[in-house]
Motif scaffolding. Sequence first.
Motif, mmCIF file in Angstrom:
data_model
loop_
_atom_site.group_PDB
_atom_site.id
_atom_site.type_symbol
_atom_site.label_atom_id
_atom_site.label_comp_id
_atom_site.label_asym_id
_atom_site.label_seq_id
_atom_site.Cartn_x
_atom_site.Cartn_y
_atom_site.Cartn_z
ATOM 1 N N ARG A 136 -24.417 -2.598 -36.972
ATOM 2 C CA ARG A 136 -25.005 -1.614 -36.078
ATOM 3 C C ARG A 136 -25.158 -2.213 -34.687
ATOM 4 N N LEU A 137 -24.569 -1.549 -33.699
ATOM 5 C CA LEU A 137 -24.597 -2.069 -32.336
ATOM 6 C C LEU A 137 -25.983 -1.924 -31.717
ATOM 7 N N ILE A 138 -26.311 -2.881 -30.875
ATOM 8 C CA ILE A 138 -27.573 -2.883 -30.144
ATOM 9 C C ILE A 138 -27.300 -2.429 -28.717
ATOM 10 N N LEU A 139 -28.113 -1.508 -28.233
ATOM 11 C CA LEU A 139 -27.985 -1.033 -26.851
ATOM 12 C C LEU A 139 -29.156 -1.554 -26.032
ATOM 13 N N GLU A 140 -28.838 -2.363 -25.035
ATOM 14 C CA GLU A 140 -29.859 -2.914 -24.155
ATOM 15 C C GLU A 140 -29.400 -2.821 -22.702
ATOM 16 N N LYS A 141 -30.203 -2.117 -21.886
ATOM 17 C CA LYS A 141 -29.932 -1.982 -20.450
ATOM 18 C C LYS A 141 -28.514 -1.475 -20.193
ATOM 19 N N PRO A 147 -24.937 -7.538 -33.241
ATOM 20 C CA PRO A 147 -26.137 -8.310 -33.612
ATOM 21 C C PRO A 147 -25.894 -9.813 -33.719
ATOM 22 N N ASP A 148 -24.679 -10.206 -34.135
ATOM 23 C CA ASP A 148 -24.403 -11.632 -34.302
ATOM 24 C C ASP A 148 -23.881 -12.294 -33.023
ATOM 25 N N ASN A 149 -23.826 -11.507 -31.927
ATOM 26 C CA ASN A 149 -23.397 -12.069 -30.639
ATOM 27 C C ASN A 149 -24.086 -11.277 -29.526
ATOM 28 N N ALA A 150 -25.349 -11.575 -29.318
ATOM 29 C CA ALA A 150 -26.160 -10.813 -28.365
ATOM 30 C C ALA A 150 -25.968 -11.254 -26.924
ATOM 31 N N PRO A 153 -21.344 -8.680 -24.216
ATOM 32 C CA PRO A 153 -21.318 -7.228 -24.426
ATOM 33 C C PRO A 153 -19.940 -6.745 -24.862
ATOM 34 N N VAL A 154 -19.941 -5.665 -25.638
ATOM 35 C CA VAL A 154 -18.688 -5.043 -26.084
ATOM 36 C C VAL A 154 -18.624 -3.611 -25.555
ATOM 37 N N THR A 155 -19.328 -3.371 -24.469
ATOM 38 C CA THR A 155 -19.471 -2.025 -23.929
ATOM 39 C C THR A 155 -18.144 -1.371 -23.591
ATOM 40 N N ASN A 156 -17.279 -2.073 -22.901
ATOM 41 C CA ASN A 156 -16.003 -1.481 -22.479
ATOM 42 C C ASN A 156 -15.164 -1.061 -23.674
#
Length: 232
Positions: A136-141, A147-150, A153-156
Motif C-alpha cells: 500500500r503506497l504512502i502519500l506524503e506532501k 513502505p519499504d523505501n520511504a 518517491p514513485v509519484t511519476n
Amino acid sequence: MMMWLIIFAVVMLFGGITSAMIVLYGKLTWIHVNPPSALIASNIIIVLSSMALIFSLRYLRAGNMKRGLWLHILALVLGVAFVFTQNAGWSALSGKGMGHTVTEDDKGMKSYRWNTFAKLNGQYGEDYWLEMNNQRLILEKGEFYLPDNATTPVTNKVLTTFNAFGALLSVLIYIHIFHLFFGLIYMVVNTVRIIQGRITSNNTLSVYVSGMYWHFMGGLWLYLYAFMFILY
C-alpha cells in the motif's frame, strides 16, 4: 435448457473479464476504491427484486393472480431502479477521475482515453488507496512512497499509470446492465401475459424461466461487487 445455455455463455463472458483483472492485478499499480452509496443501494434493490419475483411465482401458482401480478410489477420496477443506481454509482466514481477523458483535435474529431491515476480527485485513504508491488503506497506532501523505501518517491510512475481497474470496472458494470435488459424485457412480456390471462396457475413456466435468468443476474452482480470492491 435454452436458458441454461444462455446462463453458461454469460458465465464464460464474465469469467473471461474477471480473469483479465486477476492477471493484471499485481503487475500494475492498482487502485482500491470504496464503493459509492448508489452501488451499495443497488445490492439491496436487486435482492428485493428477486424476492418479489419469487413470491410472485408462488402466488401465481396458488391461483392468486392479482397479488402475483403486483409482485411481478414490483420486481420489474425494482429492476429498473437497479439500473439507475448502477449508472449513478459509476457516475460518482467517474466524477472522481475513474472514467475516461474526451479530447478533440484541430479537426473537431473526438477521442476517448481512459484516465491515468493523475486524474484522481478523491480523498486518498478515504475514497481510495493505491497498491504497488503488493504494498500500500504512502502519500506524503503530494508524493507517493513505497513502505519499504520511504526516501525515494514513485509519484511519476504512479500518476502516469493507466487505471486498468477503472476501465475493467466500467466494462463489468455496463456489460452486466446490457445483459440485465434482456431480463427486464422478459419481465415486461410476462407482465403483459399475466394481465391478458395467458399465464395461469397451471401455466407459469415463462415466469419460472424468467426468474432463473433474473436470479442468476442478481447473484452475478453480488459476486462482481465482492470481487471488485472486497477481493480486488
